[in-house]
Write a protein that holds these residues in place. Structure first.
Motif, PDB file in Angstrom:
ATOM      1  N   HIS A 107       0.006   0.187  11.817  1.00  0.00           N
ATOM      2  CA  HIS A 107       0.971   1.100  11.190  1.00  0.00           C
ATOM      3  C   HIS A 107       0.346   2.007  10.131  1.00  0.00           C
ATOM      4  N   LEU A 108      -0.856   2.540  10.410  1.00  0.00           N
ATOM      5  CA  LEU A 108      -1.477   3.469   9.474  1.00  0.00           C
ATOM      6  C   LEU A 108      -0.696   4.784   9.426  1.00  0.00           C
ATOM      7  N   SER A 109      -0.445   5.272   8.232  1.00  0.00           N
ATOM      8  CA  SER A 109       0.217   6.561   8.061  1.00  0.00           C
ATOM      9  C   SER A 109      -0.738   7.690   8.450  1.00  0.00           C
ATOM     10  N   ARG A 110      -0.235   8.649   9.216  1.00  0.00           N
ATOM     11  CA  ARG A 110      -1.055   9.807   9.567  1.00  0.00           C
ATOM     12  C   ARG A 110      -1.347  10.672   8.354  1.00  0.00           C
ATOM     13  N   ASP A 111      -0.359  10.819   7.465  1.00  0.00           N
ATOM     14  CA  ASP A 111      -0.495  11.732   6.334  1.00  0.00           C
ATOM     15  C   ASP A 111      -1.100  11.076   5.102  1.00  0.00           C
TER      16      ASP A 111
ATOM     17  N   ILE B  68       8.450   8.580  -1.548  1.00  0.00           N
ATOM     18  CA  ILE B  68       7.258   7.918  -2.093  1.00  0.00           C
ATOM     19  C   ILE B  68       7.637   6.576  -2.721  1.00  0.00           C
ATOM     20  N   GLN B  69       8.715   6.579  -3.504  1.00  0.00           N
ATOM     21  CA  GLN B  69       9.147   5.342  -4.145  1.00  0.00           C
ATOM     22  C   GLN B  69       9.558   4.300  -3.114  1.00  0.00           C
ATOM     23  N   ARG B  70      10.189   4.762  -2.035  1.00  0.00           N
ATOM     24  CA  ARG B  70      10.581   3.835  -0.969  1.00  0.00           C
ATOM     25  C   ARG B  70       9.358   3.182  -0.345  1.00  0.00           C
ATOM     26  N   VAL B  71       8.370   3.987   0.024  1.00  0.00           N
ATOM     27  CA  VAL B  71       7.175   3.454   0.686  1.00  0.00           C
ATOM     28  C   VAL B  71       6.428   2.494  -0.227  1.00  0.00           C
ATOM     29  N   LEU B  72       6.333   2.837  -1.515  1.00  0.00           N
ATOM     30  CA  LEU B  72       5.583   2.007  -2.452  1.00  0.00           C
ATOM     31  C   LEU B  72       6.367   0.802  -2.954  1.00  0.00           C
ATOM     32  N   GLY B  73       7.650   0.736  -2.652  1.00  0.00           N
ATOM     33  CA  GLY B  73       8.505  -0.310  -3.201  1.00  0.00           C
ATOM     34  C   GLY B  73       8.341  -1.658  -2.529  1.00  0.00           C
TER      35      GLY B  73
ATOM     36  N   GLU C 278      -3.216   6.506  -3.607  1.00  0.00           N
ATOM     37  CA  GLU C 278      -3.521   7.826  -4.165  1.00  0.00           C
ATOM     38  C   GLU C 278      -3.096   8.939  -3.208  1.00  0.00           C
ATOM     39  N   LEU C 279      -3.351   8.765  -1.926  1.00  0.00           N
ATOM     40  CA  LEU C 279      -2.915   9.769  -0.953  1.00  0.00           C
ATOM     41  C   LEU C 279      -1.394   9.843  -0.890  1.00  0.00           C
ATOM     42  N   GLN C 280      -0.735   8.708  -1.004  1.00  0.00           N
ATOM     43  CA  GLN C 280       0.732   8.703  -1.009  1.00  0.00           C
ATOM     44  C   GLN C 280       1.273   9.476  -2.214  1.00  0.00           C
ATOM     45  N   LEU C 281       0.725   9.233  -3.384  1.00  0.00           N
ATOM     46  CA  LEU C 281       1.209   9.900  -4.591  1.00  0.00           C
ATOM     47  C   LEU C 281       0.924  11.391  -4.573  1.00  0.00           C
ATOM     48  N   ALA C 282      -0.159  11.798  -3.905  1.00  0.00           N
ATOM     49  CA  ALA C 282      -0.533  13.217  -3.850  1.00  0.00           C
ATOM     50  C   ALA C 282      -0.011  13.919  -2.602  1.00  0.00           C
ATOM     51  N   SER C 283       0.872  13.268  -1.836  1.00  0.00           N
ATOM     52  CA  SER C 283       1.274  13.772  -0.525  1.00  0.00           C
ATOM     53  C   SER C 283       2.228  14.962  -0.578  1.00  0.00           C
TER      54      SER C 283
ATOM     55  N   PHE D  70      10.292  -3.261  -0.685  1.00  0.00           N
ATOM     56  CA  PHE D  70      10.795  -3.332   0.682  1.00  0.00           C
ATOM     57  C   PHE D  70      10.325  -2.137   1.521  1.00  0.00           C
ATOM     58  N   GLY D  71       9.172  -1.563   1.145  1.00  0.00           N
ATOM     59  CA  GLY D  71       8.633  -0.418   1.864  1.00  0.00           C
ATOM     60  C   GLY D  71       7.547  -0.813   2.842  1.00  0.00           C
ATOM     61  N   HIS D  72       6.314  -0.356   2.563  1.00  0.00           N
ATOM     62  CA  HIS D  72       5.180  -0.618   3.447  1.00  0.00           C
ATOM     63  C   HIS D  72       3.971  -1.047   2.625  1.00  0.00           C
ATOM     64  N   LEU D  73       3.098  -1.838   3.220  1.00  0.00           N
ATOM     65  CA  LEU D  73       1.907  -2.317   2.522  1.00  0.00           C
ATOM     66  C   LEU D  73       0.857  -1.226   2.419  1.00  0.00           C
ATOM     67  N   SER D  74       0.278  -1.096   1.231  1.00  0.00           N
ATOM     68  CA  SER D  74      -0.878  -0.223   1.046  1.00  0.00           C
ATOM     69  C   SER D  74      -2.119  -0.909   1.602  1.00  0.00           C
ATOM     70  N   ASN D  75      -3.216  -0.167   1.649  1.00  0.00           N
ATOM     71  CA  ASN D  75      -4.481  -0.768   2.076  1.00  0.00           C
ATOM     72  C   ASN D  75      -4.862  -1.933   1.169  1.00  0.00           C
ATOM     73  N   ALA D  76      -4.679  -1.753  -0.145  1.00  0.00           N
ATOM     74  CA  ALA D  76      -5.029  -2.813  -1.092  1.00  0.00           C
ATOM     75  C   ALA D  76      -4.152  -4.040  -0.882  1.00  0.00           C
ATOM     76  N   GLN D  77      -2.855  -3.822  -0.628  1.00  0.00           N
ATOM     77  CA  GLN D  77      -1.959  -4.953  -0.383  1.00  0.00           C
ATOM     78  C   GLN D  77      -2.296  -5.652   0.932  1.00  0.00           C
ATOM     79  N   GLY D  78      -2.565  -4.870   1.978  1.00  0.00           N
ATOM     80  CA  GLY D  78      -2.947  -5.470   3.247  1.00  0.00           C
ATOM     81  C   GLY D  78      -4.196  -6.315   3.108  1.00  0.00           C
ATOM     82  N   ALA D  79      -5.161  -5.819   2.339  1.00  0.00           N
ATOM     83  CA  ALA D  79      -6.397  -6.575   2.111  1.00  0.00           C
ATOM     84  C   ALA D  79      -6.113  -7.862   1.338  1.00  0.00           C
ATOM     85  N   ARG D  80      -5.206  -7.784   0.361  1.00  0.00           N
ATOM     86  CA  ARG D  80      -4.865  -8.989  -0.407  1.00  0.00           C
ATOM     87  C   ARG D  80      -4.158 -10.018   0.463  1.00  0.00           C
TER      88      ARG D  80
END
Length: 295
Positions: free
Chosen positions: A234-238, A196-201, A184-189, A203-213
């Protein structure tokens, strides 16, 4: 002296982690300049003179520093990378060429075990990331009838994972995983749509939900009670908050009834130093901002 693990820095401004074994240091990535790295090492009771090897995950610029590569050449420290890393590093970095001319550059092969420092077996794990050839590592003690049988899993940059990765990371004592962003923070950034599409793709980066899974899948493949420390990377600052990342991981720790401490690494300061001792993994000290909770 027991083996010890410390995340020195984690984030888009520079990444480096340290494994210490019998007084020798192995860096996973070298994304800080030499002076900053010296300060981080000093804070945990180490220094440049103890570094005996460096292993590179991929060639994005937050994972290596030209000035620190020059320092490696001065100290004659071996640098381990994948063969596909050679061309981009040669193109971008004259200091890397100096390492090559000195015969200090070694290449590793995906899935194969190599020894970057004596006593530590490194196995390369292929990751899905848009940084070219990208890898995580499973690092284990050399088999011994008398010494501790420790293992560390490290995967810092990935957008998704293959079915084999959770089993590759099973039965480790310390599991360091990416928890990059809250969706949600990524989409509202307000970032560019392509970013945004790169990060969420994939081959991008894991979200909190993905990391937990991924954490839950790794726990499901592990012997009950083996995993003792979870380190968030690798937590995003923004586009993330430490409390959001921690909540996602703690839900898994509690649901799985894991007896594991949770640490959230940050960019500005080293995290806790974790002693990899047989039967008793504990934190020696911590200087950075991190959450420490055990279910």
């Amino acid at each position: 002296m027991p083996a010890r693990w410390t995340v020195l820095a984690s984030g888009s401004s520079g990444n480096a982690s340290l494994l210490e074994l019998d007084g020798a240091g192995l860096l996973i990535d070298i994304g800080l300049g030499p002076r900053q790295l010296a300060r981080r090492l000093q804070e945990i009771g180490s220094d440049w003179q103890r570094i005996r090897g460096v292993v590179l995950t991929h060639t994005h610029s937050d994972h290596w520093s030209a000035r620190s590569l020059a320092r490696l050449a001065e100290l004659r420290v071996p640098f381990f990378c994948h063969a596909e890393h050679l061309r981009p590093l040669n193109r971008q970095c004259p200091e890397f060429q100096s390492l090559q001319f000195a015969g200090l550059v070694k290449t590793y092969t995906p899935g194969r075990i190599f020894e970057a420092v004596p006593g530590a077996r490194c196995r390369t794990l292929t990751l899905k990331h848009d940084g070219g050839a990208t890898f995580g590592f499973r690092i284990e003690a050399e088999p011994s009838s008398t010494g501790p049988n420790w293992a560390v899993g490290y995967v810092a940059d990935l957008g998704s994972w293959d079915a084999s990765l959770p089993s590759d990371l099973a039965d480790v004592d310390v599991l360091a995983l990416e928890f990059n962003h809250d969706v949600e923070l990524q989409l509202a950034s307000g970032r560019a749509r392509w970013l945004i599409q790169r990060v969420l793709g994939e081959f991008g980066h894991l979200s909190n939900a993905q990391g937990a899974r991924l954490l839950e899948e790794c726990a499901g493949h592990s012997t009950p009670g083996r995993l003792r420390h979870v380190v968030q990377l690798h937590l995003s600052r923004d586009c993330n908050r430490p409390a959001l990342a921690a909540a996602a991981a703690l839900a898994v720790i509690e649901r799985r009834k894991l007896k594991a401490a949770l640490h959230t690494a940050c960019q500005e300061l080293p995290g806790p130093t974790i002693s990899l001792d047989a039967g008793f993994l504990h934190e020696i000290h911590g200087t950075g901002r991190h959450l420490e909770k055990t279910a």
